[in-house]
Design an enzyme around this catalytic site. Structure first.
Site, short mmCIF file in Angstrom:
data_model
loop_
_atom_site.label_atom_id
_atom_site.label_comp_id
_atom_site.label_asym_id
_atom_site.label_seq_id
_atom_site.Cartn_x
_atom_site.Cartn_y
_atom_site.Cartn_z
N GLU A 213 -34.83 -0.26 27.39
CA GLU A 213 -33.67 0.53 26.98
C GLU A 213 -32.46 0.39 27.92
OE1 GLU A 213 -35.10 4.53 26.42
OE2 GLU A 213 -36.60 3.90 24.94
N ASP A 322 -42.81 4.21 14.29
CA ASP A 322 -43.20 5.42 13.57
C ASP A 322 -42.04 5.82 12.66
OD1 ASP A 322 -41.38 6.69 15.39
OD2 ASP A 322 -43.02 7.35 16.68
#
Length: 401
Positions: A213, A322
């Protein structure tokens, strides 16, 4: 005991109850400022350093705990597929279909039995136990207990391992995040941490999320101790250290919201070009893929974006998939979730250099979503009772089954 003592005085009891977290609610973790106790019948259990959750009964049980009524699927909203997902993925040319896991849930024998089925999960990612706060909480003093537990489990099962991660702005011990370092000092710290971590598992890890990230959503660089001290040089420092420690491991940069065209994906592609031009070792880009039901990009958009990365000379993987929804679940939401999973898997299936898919744990029972996104959940292909949902069928369909 607290509630028992106050039971006779309703005026005192009621404020205490409302100051407690409900079943399945958050009750602790770094930065949590809400209630730290749970309503009667549930216990506050640490899931990782960042959150604890009110679980009914005892987490150390065999997994027979009932699920919250807001997220349990009905008998008419369950999977009908008999496909084994990793077997199917490999038959379609992928290296694996896998799952993240974490140490607290490994006390649940029913959970471990399903996770250990290598025909369903051919790959495992440790969710938290390889991060900096877990592996080097004190400078120069490394701890491997949690990570070793997951590595040993995967090795016993013959499952591929992804390492997660070396350098990230989050879950840093304070000696790193609050340190006042010169460029030379922080360079040495990164080199020592990455080389020690990757070297400890040399030959056991397929790929490492070396940098996690690095970008903000608008494509600008995320400011943290690494960027503020070293600028963008910290990326190549970490990658070079990892390559030296295990030349055979694939080295990745991993991020979210880079799965589809946009400023953040463009920034990541620019970084790949820069690193490749400078001969910095980089083998893959991880597309985290934390999505929302009904808002998943089209298969064509996902596929096009993957191909844009592949064209730069790297492989790609879906690393933390997800697809969450606003609770309670409904047949309509579950049907859309099935379609959304199909879209994501189909995109990876269509790109040869999309090497595999990892879901971010496999059961709603241990999902990170409810504690992070209030009122949302049911993001995974199995419900809290370990029953397969329509999303499972969607994955199989995405692989062409």
């Amino acid at each position: 005991m607290f509630l028992t003592k106050l039971f006779a005085t309703l005026a005192i009891l009621l404020p205490a109850v409302y100051a407690q977290s409900q079943v399945w609610g958050q009750c602790g973790g770094q930065g949590w400022t809400g209630p730290t106790t749970c309503v009667s019948g549930s216990t506050c259990v640490a899931q990782n350093a960042w959150y604890s959750q009110c679980l009914p009964g005892n987490l150390q049980s065999s997994g027979s705990t009932s699920a919250p009524s807001t997220t349990t699927t009905s008998s008419g909203s369950q999977s009908t597929s008999t496909a084994k997902l990793n077997t199917l993925a490999k038959a379609k040319g992928k290296l694996y279909f896998g799952s993240a896991t974490d140490n607290p849930e490994l006390t649940n024998t029913a959970y471990v039995a399903i996770l250990s089925d290598s025909t369903t999960f051919g790959q495992i990612t440790p969710g938290n136990s390889m991060k900096w706060d877990a592996t080097e909480p004190t400078q120069g003093q490394f701890s491997w207990t949690g990570a070793d537990q997951i590595v040993n489990l995967a090795t016993t099962n013959g499952q591929v391992l992804r390492g997660h991660n070396c350098v990230w702005h989050n879950q840093l011990p304070s000696w790193v995040s609050s340190g006042s370092f010169t460029s030379a000092q922080l360079t040495s710290i990164i080199q020592n941490h990455c080389s020690t971590l990757v070297g400890h598992y040399k030959g056991q890890i397929y790929s490492w999320d070396v940098v996690n990230e690095p970008f903000n959503d608008d494509g600008t660089w995320r400011t943290d101790v690494f960027y503020n001290t070293l600028g963008t040089d910290y990326i190549q420092i970490a990658l070079n250290a990892a390559r030296s420690a295990d030349p055979a491991a694939k080295l990745y940069i991993n991020d979210y919201n880079i799965e589809y065209p946009g400023a953040k994906s463009t920034a990541m592609q620019s970084l790949v070009k820069t690193l490749k031009a400078a001969s910095v070792p980089l083998d893959g880009i991880g597309l985290q893929s934390h999505f929302i039901v009904g808002s998943v990009p089209s298969t064509s958009s996902l596929e096009s974006n993957m191909n844009a990365f592949v064209a730069l000379g790297v492989e790609v993987a879906i690393t933390e998939l997800d697809i969450r929804m606003t609770l309670p679940t409904t047949p309509t939401l579950l049907a859309q979730q099935k379609t959304d999973y199909t879209s994501v898997i189909s995109a990876c299936q269509a790109v040869d250099q999309c090497v595999g898919i990892t879901i971010w744990d496999w059961t709603d029972k241990y999902s990170w979503v409810p504690s992070t996104f209030s009122g949302q959940g049911a993001a995974l292909p199995w419900d809290e009772n370990f029953q397969k949902k329509p999303a499972y069928d969607g994955i199989a369909i995405g692989f062409g089954n």
